[in-house]
Every structure is written in structure tokens, then in C-alpha cells.
Design an enzyme around this catalytic site. Structure first.
Site, PDB file in Angstrom:
ATOM      1  N   LYS A   1       0.245  11.499   5.444  1.00 10.70           N
ATOM      2  CA  LYS A   1       0.480  10.411   6.414  1.00 10.70           C
ATOM      3  C   LYS A   1       1.061   9.183   5.702  1.00 10.70           C
ATOM      4  O   LYS A   1       2.032   8.578   6.165  1.00 10.70           O
ATOM      5  CB  LYS A   1      -0.861  10.059   7.085  1.00 10.70           C
TER       6      LYS A   1
ATOM      7  N   LYS B   1       0.844  -1.213   0.000  1.00 10.70           N
ATOM      8  CA  LYS B   1       0.000   0.000   0.000  1.00 10.70           C
ATOM      9  C   LYS B   1       0.873   1.254   0.000  1.00 10.70           C
ATOM     10  O   LYS B   1       0.576   2.239  -0.698  1.00 10.70           O
ATOM     11  CB  LYS B   1      -0.924  -0.018   1.225  1.00 10.70           C
TER      12      LYS B   1
HETATM   13  P1  NAD Z   1     -11.919   8.588   8.683  1.00 12.55           P
HETATM   14  O1  NAD Z   1     -11.120   9.551   9.498  1.00 12.55           O
HETATM   15  O2  NAD Z   1     -13.089   9.067   7.908  1.00 12.55           O
HETATM   16  O3  NAD Z   1     -12.444   7.370   9.602  1.00 12.55           O
HETATM   17  C1  NAD Z   1     -11.754   6.856  10.711  1.00 12.55           C
HETATM   18  C2  NAD Z   1     -12.782   6.441  11.763  1.00 12.55           C
HETATM   19  O4  NAD Z   1     -12.104   5.888  12.893  1.00 12.55           O
HETATM   20  C3  NAD Z   1     -13.609   7.612  12.276  1.00 12.55           C
HETATM   21  O5  NAD Z   1     -14.964   7.215  12.312  1.00 12.55           O
HETATM   22  C4  NAD Z   1     -13.069   7.836  13.699  1.00 12.55           C
HETATM   23  O6  NAD Z   1     -14.060   8.329  14.582  1.00 12.55           O
HETATM   24  C5  NAD Z   1     -12.665   6.418  14.065  1.00 12.55           C
HETATM   25  N1  NAD Z   1     -11.647   6.382  15.133  1.00 12.55           N
HETATM   26  C6  NAD Z   1     -10.518   7.123  15.216  1.00 12.55           C
HETATM   27  N2  NAD Z   1      -9.815   6.791  16.318  1.00 12.55           N
HETATM   28  C7  NAD Z   1     -10.530   5.827  16.936  1.00 12.55           C
HETATM   29  C8  NAD Z   1     -10.335   5.073  18.118  1.00 12.55           C
HETATM   30  N3  NAD Z   1      -9.241   5.252  18.887  1.00 12.55           N
HETATM   31  N4  NAD Z   1     -11.265   4.156  18.448  1.00 12.55           N
HETATM   32  C9  NAD Z   1     -12.353   3.956  17.672  1.00 12.55           C
HETATM   33  N5  NAD Z   1     -12.599   4.631  16.536  1.00 12.55           N
HETATM   34  C10 NAD Z   1     -11.696   5.559  16.183  1.00 12.55           C
HETATM   35  O7  NAD Z   1     -10.853   7.881   7.715  1.00 12.55           O
HETATM   36  P2  NAD Z   1     -11.163   7.061   6.367  1.00 12.55           P
HETATM   37  O8  NAD Z   1     -11.123   7.988   5.198  1.00 12.55           O
HETATM   38  O9  NAD Z   1     -12.342   6.175   6.590  1.00 12.55           O
HETATM   39  O10 NAD Z   1      -9.831   6.175   6.279  1.00 12.55           O
HETATM   40  C11 NAD Z   1      -9.603   5.037   7.125  1.00 12.55           C
HETATM   41  C12 NAD Z   1      -8.307   4.383   6.668  1.00 12.55           C
HETATM   42  O11 NAD Z   1      -8.429   3.961   5.310  1.00 12.55           O
HETATM   43  C13 NAD Z   1      -7.080   5.311   6.739  1.00 12.55           C
HETATM   44  O12 NAD Z   1      -5.971   4.581   7.181  1.00 12.55           O
HETATM   45  C14 NAD Z   1      -6.917   5.761   5.306  1.00 12.55           C
HETATM   46  O13 NAD Z   1      -5.567   6.112   5.004  1.00 12.55           O
HETATM   47  C15 NAD Z   1      -7.371   4.531   4.544  1.00 12.55           C
HETATM   48  N6  NAD Z   1      -7.881   4.793   3.202  1.00 12.55           N
HETATM   49  C16 NAD Z   1      -8.716   5.824   2.956  1.00 12.55           C
HETATM   50  C17 NAD Z   1      -9.177   6.051   1.662  1.00 12.55           C
HETATM   51  C18 NAD Z   1     -10.111   7.207   1.349  1.00 12.55           C
HETATM   52  O14 NAD Z   1     -10.345   7.464   0.162  1.00 12.55           O
HETATM   53  N7  NAD Z   1     -10.649   7.907   2.340  1.00 12.55           N
HETATM   54  C19 NAD Z   1      -8.774   5.207   0.617  1.00 12.55           C
HETATM   55  C20 NAD Z   1      -7.949   4.129   0.899  1.00 12.55           C
HETATM   56  C21 NAD Z   1      -7.497   3.933   2.198  1.00 12.55           C
END
Ligand code: NAD
Length: 296
Positions: A240, A172
């Protein structure tokens, strides 16, 4: 009835992924930092849990979709953590994008508690999460990957077992390097051609016909041309991810000079308040160096 699955992290990606699992017939028990997100999913038939420990007590397999390494460590460890509640033979499937080094460390702690670990970060963005068409790159043992596979089939289209624990996160990181450097290269080309007085739309059309063709121009072409930087994928998250790539390079003794430069460009954009913009806004950094805005 399929087995009950735990799900932690109901954000942009996690919420639609959790819904796809339920649509595929899995029963879910969910937890996230914001209670409203848990309640919303509970309205869709998921059981609500009050901590990661409670999730692990009710599900033998738990998926994580959290922002970064510190949150995964936080959810896994401690009295209320996942590992405190997980029984012998449980499985954690971490689909967040985090450090491969941290992944191996937590996976070792999990193994000591009799818990398997699969790192399975994804690409395909929020659209892929909603449509169940994510690309999933998984690291872990054959056996653990086999256990996770039915879940992956409800979430993605391209599912590849890339190696042992941590390997999914390394792949990734490589994906994120290629995407960032492609955005940067396309930005330079657009600014150069536009400053010369050529319509930037033309370069996208011409380059798309040869070796320079790429998915960034195909999917984000309009964002560049119209300066529409609605995310998509936020600069904060991509910064990040490049940090993860650079730290991994340092660990393995691999120099990543162009990645370091792109990471600093994203850092500069964050400093001027653009961390929430789509990563295609890297164009504005290159535009500012040239004191020239494309198409204008
Ligand atoms: P986001 O910030 O929208 O969601 C993260 C969720 O985790 C939130 O609901 C937050 O409240 C929760 N959270 C944070 N800390 C927590 C804790 N200690 N305990 C419980 N819940 C907790 O992020 P996202 O866009 O959904 O991305 C999630 C992951 O997927 C990341 O690592 C990101 O790099 C990866 N990702 C994102 C995308 C994208 O297009 N957004 C694409 C591929 C990969």
C-alpha cells in the site's frame, strides 16, 4: 487534568498509542470499527463513542490511526463523520500512512469547516508504538503543529515538523521507498553469496562494517537468516505504501523505477498468499528467481 482527546482506529498501532496517551494523563474518547477494541480500551478508562461524529462532539482534538486513505475519508466525511461533529477551531491529527494528495483534499474540506489538519505518519513499528519511541513526521501549520506537539511527546521520541499539510505523508512515502529497496538489495546480496557457498551470516557481518551497513540488516538480519517472517510490518501495508509513493511520483512527474519493481514483487507475494508476512519475506521472491534458498 489535560484536555480530552479523541482517538479513532484501535489496531496494532492505535491501541498502544491510545494507552500511552492515557498514561501521560490525557483523557480519551475512542472509536474503532470493531466494538470489542473500543470496549477493551473503555476497560482502561477511555470513554467509548459510537461514531466519529460522537468523538468530535466530545473532543476538540482527534487522532486518527487508520489503514489507508479510503478509511480516513470515510471517517472524516458523511453524516456520522468527524467533520459533521467537529466545532470551529477543532483539530484532526492523522497519524495513519495515507496519500499526500488525499490528505490535502480532506484538509481543504476540514479548513472550510474551521477545522485544522496535521498529517503525522510514524515510523518505528508496533514496538515503537508500545514503547512510545515512534518517529513522527508532521505536516501542517506552525500553530496546528504546536497544538499537536504535547500529544506527539507522549507517543514518540523523534518529532519533526517537516512542512505544510501533506509534507508528512510525502516524507513517510520516501521512508517506505528506502526501506523496501534496502530489503530488496539485502535479499539479492544474501541469495548471491549463499549460492556461491558462503555462509549468508558472514555477509551481514562484513557489510555491516562499511558503507553498505544499514538498519534493515541490523533489525531484520535474523528474520532473513531463519526465514522467520512473523510481522513486524506486513507486506500488504508496505505494498500500500509503495502505491502511495508511485501515485505521488506520478502527480509530481517524478519517475521511481526501482520502487515500481519492488512494488510488483510485493504484489506477486500477495498473490501467492504472503500478504500477511513480514516485509523481509521479499527475500523469498529473490530466492525463487534463483531457485535457491539461503542457508539450505
Ligand atoms: P491495523 O489494521 O492493525 O489497524 C487499523 C484500525 O482501524 C483497526 O482497528 C480497524 O478496525 C480500524 N478501522 C478501519 N477502518 C475503520 C473505519 N472506517 N472506522 C473506524 N475504524 C476503522 O493497522 P496498523 O498496523 O495499526 O496501522 C495503522 C496505520 O499505521 C497504517 O496506515 C499503517 O500503514 C501505519 N503504520 C503501521 C506500522 C506497523 O508496524 N504496523 C508502522 C508504521 C505505520
Amino acid at each position: 487534568m489535560a484536555e480530552r482527546i479523541g482517538f479513532i482506529g484501535l489496531g496494532v498501532m492505535g491501541k498502544p498509542m491510545a494507552r500511552n496517551l492515557m498514561a501521560a494523563g490525557f483523557e480519551l474518547v475512542a472509536f474503532s470499527r470493531t466494538r470489542a477494541d473500543v470496549d477493551e480500551l473503555a476497560g482502561d478508562r477511555a470513554a467509548a463513542a459510537g461514531s466519529p461524529r460522537e468523538v468530535a462532539e466530545q473532543a476538540a482534538t482527534t487522532i486518527l490511526m487508520l489503514p489507508d486513505s479510503p478509511q480516513v475519508v470515510d471517517v472524516a466525511d458523511g453524516d456520522d463523520g468527524l467533520l459533521a461533529g467537529a466545532g470551529d477551531g477543532a483539530l484532526v491529527v492523522d497519524m495513519s500512512t495515507i496519500s499526500p494528495v488525499v490528505t490535502r483534499e480532506i484538509a481543504e474540506r476540514a479548513a472550510a469547516a474551521g477545522v485544522g489538519w496535521v498529517d503525522a505518519p510514524v515510523s518505528g513499528g508496533d514496538v515503537g508504538a508500545r514503547e512510545g519511541t515512534l518517529s513522527i513526521m508532521a505536516g501542517g501549520s506552525e500553530e496546528d503543529f504546536g497544538r499537536a506537539r504535547p500529544l506527539f511527546e507522549a507517543l514518540g521520541r523523534t518529532i519533526v515538523h517537516v512542512g505544510p499539510v501533506g509534507a508528512g505523508q510525502v516524507v513517510k512515502a520516501c521512508n517506505q521507498v528506502v526501506v523496501a529497496l534496502t530489503i530488496e538489495a539485502v535479499s539479492e546480496a544474501l541469495v548471491l553469496v549463499s549460492k556461491e557457498g558462503v555462509d549468508p551470516e558472514v555477509i551481514i557481518e562484513v557489510l555491516s562494517g562499511g558503507l553498505a551497513a544499514n538498519k534493515v540488516m541490523e533489525v531484520r538480519g535474523r528474520n532473513f537468516l531463519e526465514h522467520d517472517f512473523t510481522p513486524g510490518f506486513r507486506i500488504d501495508l508496505h505494498h500500500k505504501d509503495l502505491g502511495i509513493a508511485l501515485a505521488t511520483g506520478r502527480e509530481y512527474g517524478v519517475a521511481l523505477p526501482a520502487t515500481a519493481a519492488a512494488s510488483e514483487m510485493l504484489q506477486a507475494l500477495r498473490a501467492r498468499g504472503q500478504g500477511g508476512d513480514d516485509h523481509s519475506a521479499l527475500l523469498t521472491f529473490v530466492e525463487d528467481l534463483a531457485r535457491h534458498r539461503i542457508g539450505g
